[in-house]
Design a protein around this motif. Structure first.
Motif, short mmCIF file in Angstrom:
data_model
loop_
_atom_site.label_atom_id
_atom_site.label_comp_id
_atom_site.label_asym_id
_atom_site.label_seq_id
_atom_site.Cartn_x
_atom_site.Cartn_y
_atom_site.Cartn_z
N LEU A 1 0.80 -1.27 0.07
CA LEU A 1 0.08 -0.19 -0.10
C LEU A 1 0.86 1.22 0.18
O LEU A 1 2.09 1.05 0.45
N PRO A 2 0.30 2.36 -0.21
CA PRO A 2 1.14 3.65 -0.41
C PRO A 2 1.77 3.94 0.81
O PRO A 2 3.02 4.74 0.78
N ASP A 3 1.37 3.61 1.91
CA ASP A 3 2.04 4.18 3.28
C ASP A 3 3.19 2.93 3.67
O ASP A 3 3.49 3.00 4.82
N GLY A 4 3.43 1.94 3.03
CA GLY A 4 4.39 1.11 3.30
C GLY A 4 3.61 0.01 3.88
O GLY A 4 4.39 -1.17 4.11
N SER A 5 2.38 -0.22 4.29
CA SER A 5 1.77 -1.59 4.84
C SER A 5 1.51 -2.19 3.85
O SER A 5 1.43 -2.15 2.40
N LEU A 6 1.03 -3.48 4.06
CA LEU A 6 0.69 -4.32 3.04
C LEU A 6 -0.91 -4.78 2.84
O LEU A 6 -1.45 -4.85 4.22
N GLY A 7 -1.54 -5.02 1.73
CA GLY A 7 -2.93 -5.25 1.72
C GLY A 7 -2.91 -6.55 1.24
O GLY A 7 -2.35 -7.10 0.46
N PHE A 8 -3.97 -7.42 1.77
CA PHE A 8 -4.28 -8.85 1.22
C PHE A 8 -5.83 -8.80 1.17
O PHE A 8 -6.61 -8.32 1.78
N ALA A 9 -6.07 -9.73 0.22
CA ALA A 9 -7.41 -9.79 -0.21
C ALA A 9 -7.58 -11.30 -0.83
O ALA A 9 -6.76 -11.81 -1.23
N ILE A 10 -8.95 -11.66 -0.29
CA ILE A 10 -9.43 -13.01 -0.96
C ILE A 10 -10.96 -13.19 -1.20
O ILE A 10 -11.58 -12.17 -0.50
N GLY A 11 -11.24 -13.78 -2.14
CA GLY A 11 -12.77 -13.55 -2.37
C GLY A 11 -13.10 -14.67 -3.53
O GLY A 11 -12.55 -15.39 -3.95
N ASP B 1 -7.81 1.76 5.30
CA ASP B 1 -8.70 1.19 6.18
C ASP B 1 -9.43 0.40 5.28
O ASP B 1 -10.13 0.55 4.53
N PRO B 2 -9.38 -1.05 5.95
CA PRO B 2 -10.33 -1.79 5.25
C PRO B 2 -11.56 -1.76 5.01
O PRO B 2 -12.27 -2.35 4.12
N GLY B 3 -12.26 -1.35 6.12
CA GLY B 3 -13.47 -0.99 5.93
C GLY B 3 -14.05 0.00 4.53
O GLY B 3 -14.94 -0.28 4.06
N ASP B 4 -13.03 1.01 4.69
CA ASP B 4 -13.30 2.08 3.67
C ASP B 4 -13.07 1.24 2.15
O ASP B 4 -13.82 1.77 1.12
N LEU C 1 -7.55 -7.48 4.33
CA LEU C 1 -6.70 -6.99 5.47
C LEU C 1 -5.64 -5.83 4.97
O LEU C 1 -5.13 -5.83 3.76
N ARG C 2 -5.17 -5.21 6.11
CA ARG C 2 -4.03 -4.30 6.34
C ARG C 2 -3.28 -4.70 7.26
O ARG C 2 -3.62 -4.74 8.49
N PHE C 3 -1.74 -4.96 7.11
CA PHE C 3 -0.92 -5.20 7.84
C PHE C 3 0.21 -4.07 8.19
O PHE C 3 0.56 -3.90 7.09
N ASP C 4 0.18 -3.65 9.34
CA ASP C 4 0.84 -2.41 9.40
C ASP C 4 2.27 -3.06 10.20
O ASP C 4 2.39 -3.38 11.02
N ASP D 1 -8.75 -6.17 9.55
CA ASP D 1 -9.55 -6.86 8.72
C ASP D 1 -11.06 -6.57 8.46
O ASP D 1 -11.67 -6.31 9.70
N SER D 2 -11.60 -6.64 7.15
CA SER D 2 -12.84 -6.37 7.02
C SER D 2 -13.49 -7.47 6.17
O SER D 2 -12.93 -7.81 5.04
#
Length: 274
Positions: free
Chosen positions: A83-93, A122-125, A148-151, A159-160
């Motif tokens: 993600l732009p702030d250096g955190s990691l985004g994960f998704a499954i669907g 923000d995962p909810g957003d 999910l977002r991992f900081d 997670d949302s």
């Protein structure tokens, strides 16, 4: 006197000709369906990420297997990106549909989530904005999803969930099926709300995301499948991420799944992660 009229039986040569025509039509339809399945499989594999990001203390792995019937292809997906702030985004669907259309829609969902996550982490957003984007497309398809977002600085995993199968979290204290609050699947109704659950990965463990093809089959209830995966993750929470993903996806073979199946594993050491 019997006045009933009878339809004369065509001669043998005519019957054989008609049988040949019907056989040809059936074979053409089978070949068309096989071609659609092959195209869906190729779309699916090319849209899934070839590599997953990781960090010191956080290793990731994933698996995908097509449906055993060979027909219900194209619905399940996973993704992971920085993600732009250096955190990691994960998704499954899991797209509620199959074949080429579902595979193409899956690509749209994955692209939409990445685009939205560039504006908010923000995962909810992320899920709320992605939902409105999909609703605006007026598609007949929808998808369940967990984001999910991992900081890495704080070790927080947020997670949302949008109508998706619960995650399983395993540590030395055991494994649990995480029945976190969530919202409706994406693409169903506008302005949906998606609660966020936050956890700190401060000890060794494994956070496992799955689709329902892993844990549910025609005669295999989802509760039984989730319990099976939880027992597996609880016993192997400290295993290598790739090995654990392989063991979890193997549960799908027990269910006789008719859907495709996907697994995403986050294997964490407890920090530091940055």
């Amino acid at each position: 006197m019997d006045q009933r009229r009878t339809t004369p039986t065509p001669p043998p040569d005519e019957l054989l000709r008609r049988l040949g025509q019907l056989t040809g039509q059936v074979m053409a339809r089978i070949e068309l369906q096989q071609a659609r399945v092959a195209l869906a499989v190729e779309l699916q594999r090319h849209m899934l990420p070839p590599e997953l990001p990781g960090l010191p203390g956080l290793r990731t792995a994933a698996r995908y297997v097509p449906a055993q019937t060979g027909l219900d292809i194209g619905g399940d997906w996973y993704d992971a990106f920085v993600l732009p702030d250096g955190s990691l985004g994960f998704a499954i669907g899991d797209v509620q549909g199959h074949d080429v259309e579902a595979a193409a829609f899956m690509g749209m969902v994955r692209t939409g989530l990445r685009a939205v996550a560039g504006a908010t982490t923000d995962p909810g957003d992320v899920l709320s904005r992605a939902n409105n984007l999909l609703v605006s497309m007026s598609s007949d398809l929808l998808t369940t999803c967990t984001f999910l977002r991992f900081d890495p600085v704080t070790g927080e995993l947020a997670d949302s969930r949008a109508g998706h199968v619960p995650a399983i979290w395993g540590t030395a204290e055991g494994a649990q099926v995480l029945q976190d609050a969530g919202g409706l699947p994406l693409g169903l109704f506008p302005d949906g709300e998606y609660p966020v659950t936050r956890r700190r990965l401060s000890q060794e463990g494994a956070f496992v995301l799955i689709t329902d093809g892993v844990v549910e089959g025609p005669t295999y209830p989802i509760e039984k499948g989730l319990a099976r995966v939880a027992a597996l993750v609880g016993a192997a929470y400290d295993a290598d991420a790739d090995e654990l993903a392989a063991e979890v996806i193997a549960v799908a073979d027990l269910t006789g799944h008719r859907d495709d199946a996907a697994v995403l594993v986050l294997r964490h050491d407890g920090g530091p992660y940055a």
